[in-house]
Scaffold this motif. Structure first.
Motif, PDB file in Angstrom:
ATOM      1  N   TYR A  80       0.316   0.745  -7.307  1.00  0.00           N
ATOM      2  CA  TYR A  80       1.513  -0.082  -7.514  1.00  0.00           C
ATOM      3  C   TYR A  80       1.375  -1.389  -6.726  1.00  0.00           C
ATOM      4  O   TYR A  80       1.536  -2.476  -7.264  1.00  0.00           O
ATOM      5  CB  TYR A  80       2.748   0.710  -7.063  1.00  0.00           C
ATOM      6  CG  TYR A  80       4.068   0.006  -7.254  1.00  0.00           C
ATOM      7  CD1 TYR A  80       4.776   0.142  -8.444  1.00  0.00           C
ATOM      8  CD2 TYR A  80       4.624  -0.763  -6.242  1.00  0.00           C
ATOM      9  CE1 TYR A  80       6.006  -0.485  -8.616  1.00  0.00           C
ATOM     10  CE2 TYR A  80       5.844  -1.388  -6.406  1.00  0.00           C
ATOM     11  CZ  TYR A  80       6.535  -1.256  -7.593  1.00  0.00           C
ATOM     12  OH  TYR A  80       7.742  -1.875  -7.764  1.00  0.00           O
ATOM     13  N   CYS A  81       1.047  -1.269  -5.446  1.00  0.00           N
ATOM     14  CA  CYS A  81       0.947  -2.456  -4.595  1.00  0.00           C
ATOM     15  C   CYS A  81      -0.285  -3.289  -4.905  1.00  0.00           C
ATOM     16  O   CYS A  81      -0.264  -4.510  -4.745  1.00  0.00           O
ATOM     17  CB  CYS A  81       0.974  -2.050  -3.126  1.00  0.00           C
ATOM     18  SG  CYS A  81       2.572  -1.368  -2.605  1.00  0.00           S
ATOM     19  N   GLN A  82      -1.357  -2.666  -5.364  1.00  0.00           N
ATOM     20  CA  GLN A  82      -2.536  -3.426  -5.775  1.00  0.00           C
ATOM     21  C   GLN A  82      -2.152  -4.398  -6.893  1.00  0.00           C
ATOM     22  O   GLN A  82      -2.494  -5.588  -6.843  1.00  0.00           O
ATOM     23  CB  GLN A  82      -3.634  -2.489  -6.280  1.00  0.00           C
ATOM     24  CG  GLN A  82      -4.294  -1.647  -5.220  1.00  0.00           C
ATOM     25  CD  GLN A  82      -5.164  -0.557  -5.825  1.00  0.00           C
ATOM     26  OE1 GLN A  82      -5.538  -0.612  -6.996  1.00  0.00           O
ATOM     27  NE2 GLN A  82      -5.485   0.451  -5.026  1.00  0.00           N
ATOM     28  N   LEU A 185      -7.979  -6.107 -12.302  1.00  0.00           N
ATOM     29  CA  LEU A 185      -8.460  -4.917 -11.603  1.00  0.00           C
ATOM     30  C   LEU A 185      -8.984  -3.840 -12.539  1.00  0.00           C
ATOM     31  O   LEU A 185      -9.716  -2.947 -12.113  1.00  0.00           O
ATOM     32  CB  LEU A 185      -7.326  -4.339 -10.737  1.00  0.00           C
ATOM     33  CG  LEU A 185      -6.609  -5.335  -9.817  1.00  0.00           C
ATOM     34  CD1 LEU A 185      -5.443  -4.657  -9.103  1.00  0.00           C
ATOM     35  CD2 LEU A 185      -7.576  -5.954  -8.822  1.00  0.00           C
ATOM     36  N   GLY A 186      -8.604  -3.931 -13.809  1.00  0.00           N
ATOM     37  CA  GLY A 186      -8.955  -2.893 -14.767  1.00  0.00           C
ATOM     38  C   GLY A 186     -10.441  -2.680 -14.940  1.00  0.00           C
ATOM     39  O   GLY A 186     -10.900  -1.550 -15.143  1.00  0.00           O
ATOM     40  N   LYS A 187     -11.230  -3.733 -14.815  1.00  0.00           N
ATOM     41  CA  LYS A 187     -12.676  -3.596 -15.001  1.00  0.00           C
ATOM     42  C   LYS A 187     -13.318  -2.716 -13.938  1.00  0.00           C
ATOM     43  O   LYS A 187     -14.441  -2.263 -14.094  1.00  0.00           O
ATOM     44  CB  LYS A 187     -13.354  -4.967 -15.042  1.00  0.00           C
ATOM     45  CG  LYS A 187     -13.276  -5.752 -13.745  1.00  0.00           C
ATOM     46  CD  LYS A 187     -13.881  -7.142 -13.904  1.00  0.00           C
ATOM     47  CE  LYS A 187     -13.645  -7.961 -12.632  1.00  0.00           C
ATOM     48  NZ  LYS A 187     -14.101  -9.329 -12.780  1.00  0.00           N
ATOM     49  N   HIS A 188     -12.585  -2.469 -12.851  1.00  0.00           N
ATOM     50  CA  HIS A 188     -13.075  -1.592 -11.783  1.00  0.00           C
ATOM     51  C   HIS A 188     -12.330  -0.265 -11.764  1.00  0.00           C
ATOM     52  O   HIS A 188     -12.342   0.442 -10.760  1.00  0.00           O
ATOM     53  CB  HIS A 188     -12.962  -2.292 -10.432  1.00  0.00           C
ATOM     54  CG  HIS A 188     -13.930  -3.422 -10.289  1.00  0.00           C
ATOM     55  ND1 HIS A 188     -15.256  -3.238 -10.004  1.00  0.00           N
ATOM     56  CD2 HIS A 188     -13.768  -4.760 -10.426  1.00  0.00           C
ATOM     57  CE1 HIS A 188     -15.875  -4.407  -9.951  1.00  0.00           C
ATOM     58  NE2 HIS A 188     -14.990  -5.346 -10.214  1.00  0.00           N
ATOM     59  N   GLY A 189     -11.650   0.040 -12.860  1.00  0.00           N
ATOM     60  CA  GLY A 189     -11.018   1.349 -12.996  1.00  0.00           C
ATOM     61  C   GLY A 189      -9.560   1.431 -12.616  1.00  0.00           C
ATOM     62  O   GLY A 189      -8.976   2.511 -12.632  1.00  0.00           O
ATOM     63  N   TRP A 190      -8.922   0.282 -12.299  1.00  0.00           N
ATOM     64  CA  TRP A 190      -7.497   0.336 -11.959  1.00  0.00           C
ATOM     65  C   TRP A 190      -6.702   0.830 -13.164  1.00  0.00           C
ATOM     66  O   TRP A 190      -6.967   0.476 -14.309  1.00  0.00           O
ATOM     67  CB  TRP A 190      -6.980  -1.050 -11.548  1.00  0.00           C
ATOM     68  CG  TRP A 190      -5.525  -1.016 -11.189  1.00  0.00           C
ATOM     69  CD1 TRP A 190      -4.999  -0.788  -9.966  1.00  0.00           C
ATOM     70  CD2 TRP A 190      -4.410  -1.189 -12.072  1.00  0.00           C
ATOM     71  NE1 TRP A 190      -3.631  -0.814 -10.015  1.00  0.00           N
ATOM     72  CE2 TRP A 190      -3.241  -1.038 -11.307  1.00  0.00           C
ATOM     73  CE3 TRP A 190      -4.286  -1.431 -13.430  1.00  0.00           C
ATOM     74  CZ2 TRP A 190      -1.964  -1.151 -11.853  1.00  0.00           C
ATOM     75  CZ3 TRP A 190      -3.022  -1.536 -13.978  1.00  0.00           C
ATOM     76  CH2 TRP A 190      -1.876  -1.399 -13.189  1.00  0.00           C
ATOM     77  N   ASN A 191      -5.724   1.669 -12.893  1.00  0.00           N
ATOM     78  CA  ASN A 191      -4.742   2.057 -13.898  1.00  0.00           C
ATOM     79  C   ASN A 191      -3.432   2.381 -13.179  1.00  0.00           C
ATOM     80  O   ASN A 191      -3.394   2.360 -11.945  1.00  0.00           O
ATOM     81  CB  ASN A 191      -5.232   3.241 -14.761  1.00  0.00           C
ATOM     82  CG  ASN A 191      -5.537   4.459 -13.927  1.00  0.00           C
ATOM     83  OD1 ASN A 191      -4.698   4.947 -13.164  1.00  0.00           O
ATOM     84  ND2 ASN A 191      -6.743   4.980 -14.060  1.00  0.00           N
ATOM     85  N   LYS A 192      -2.405   2.656 -13.914  1.00  0.00           N
ATOM     86  CA  LYS A 192      -1.079   2.903 -13.329  1.00  0.00           C
ATOM     87  C   LYS A 192      -1.035   4.148 -12.457  1.00  0.00           C
ATOM     88  O   LYS A 192      -0.180   4.261 -11.585  1.00  0.00           O
ATOM     89  CB  LYS A 192      -0.024   3.013 -14.423  1.00  0.00           C
ATOM     90  CG  LYS A 192       0.211   1.740 -15.187  1.00  0.00           C
ATOM     91  CD  LYS A 192       1.390   1.867 -16.134  1.00  0.00           C
ATOM     92  CE  LYS A 192       0.992   2.575 -17.402  1.00  0.00           C
ATOM     93  NZ  LYS A 192       2.037   2.496 -18.448  1.00  0.00           N
ATOM     94  N   GLY A 193      -1.919   5.089 -12.729  1.00  0.00           N
ATOM     95  CA  GLY A 193      -1.876   6.341 -11.981  1.00  0.00           C
ATOM     96  C   GLY A 193      -0.526   7.006 -12.143  1.00  0.00           C
ATOM     97  O   GLY A 193       0.010   7.102 -13.239  1.00  0.00           O
ATOM     98  N   LYS A 194       0.070   7.410 -11.032  1.00  0.00           N
ATOM     99  CA  LYS A 194       1.368   8.095 -11.085  1.00  0.00           C
ATOM    100  C   LYS A 194       2.545   7.149 -11.274  1.00  0.00           C
ATOM    101  O   LYS A 194       3.682   7.589 -11.407  1.00  0.00           O
ATOM    102  CB  LYS A 194       1.567   8.926  -9.823  1.00  0.00           C
ATOM    103  CG  LYS A 194       1.656   8.131  -8.536  1.00  0.00           C
ATOM    104  CD  LYS A 194       2.015   9.065  -7.393  1.00  0.00           C
ATOM    105  CE  LYS A 194       1.295   8.721  -6.135  1.00  0.00           C
ATOM    106  NZ  LYS A 194       1.624   9.647  -5.063  1.00  0.00           N
TER     107      LYS A 194
END
Length: 196
Positions: A80-82, A185-194
């Motif tokens: 979230y903070c990222q 950030l998505g290209k390094h695997g970022w996603n919304k998670g929880k």
């Protein structure tokens, strides 16, 4: 689903007035603040602290403060903070090349040695146990004055609070933050998670 549901933005008039700050920063009021307002003393104190920490007094730019926040949030794993930090860095004028290469700040030529020292400080200060040592101090003092170091640690500490708040709360992430997270950030695997 978040641990506690955010309240309507109009729930507390003073929080709403103070939260106008986020319309400039992010383009929306964060759900974290809307949850904090269940205890308005917390939401108001937090917004005022945020404003004080992010105010510029010297060479630590608004964009650098947001990149410091991103490194700190990345170290603690708060998605979230990222996303919020990278969105704010974008809105506050971080160079496109820096946004595209934030993951490689240690080696990428878009970052100066002074910026690397600040971002290394953020990483070391965000670790548990804390990794700020004489080497970090030496590098900081090559480029930054004590008041500037206080500003940086203010950002790191503010995001320490936010990282714990939002990850524990499972705060629902806003569409604008998702857009920036996906883009940078998505290209390094970022996603919304929880944080759905």
């Amino acid at each position: 689903m978040p641990l506690v549901t955010p309240l309507d933005p109009n729930h507390d008039e003073e929080t709403k007035r103070l939260a106008d700050f986020y319309n400039e920063t992010l383009g929306f009021c964060p759900n974290s603040v809307l949850t904090m307002q269940r205890r308005p003393e917390i939401s108001k104190a937090f917004i005022n602290l945020n404003k004080a920490v992010m105010e510029n007094h010297g060479r630590v730019t608004s964009a650098l403060k947001r990149m410091i926040a991103w490194v700190s949030s990345n170290a603690t794993g708060c998605r979230y903070c990222q996303a919020h930090a990278i969105r704010a860095a974008e809105r506050y004028g971080a160079e496109q090349e820096q946004l595209d290469n934030i993951w490689e700040y240690k080696t990428h030529p878009a970052f100066s040695d002074a910026e690397r020292a600040a971002l290394d400080f953020s990483l070391a200060a965000s670790m548990v146990p804390n990794n700020v040592d004489e080497n970090i101090k030496t590098e900081l003092y090559k480029y930054w004055k004590e008041g500037e170091i206080v500003e940086m640690l203010g950002v790191i500490s503010l995001f320490g609070y936010l990282n714990r708040w939002n990850d524990s709360m499972g705060t629902s992430i806003e569409d604008g933050a998702v857009e920036s997270g996906d883009q940078y950030l998505g290209k390094h695997g970022w996603n919304k998670g929880k944080h759905v």
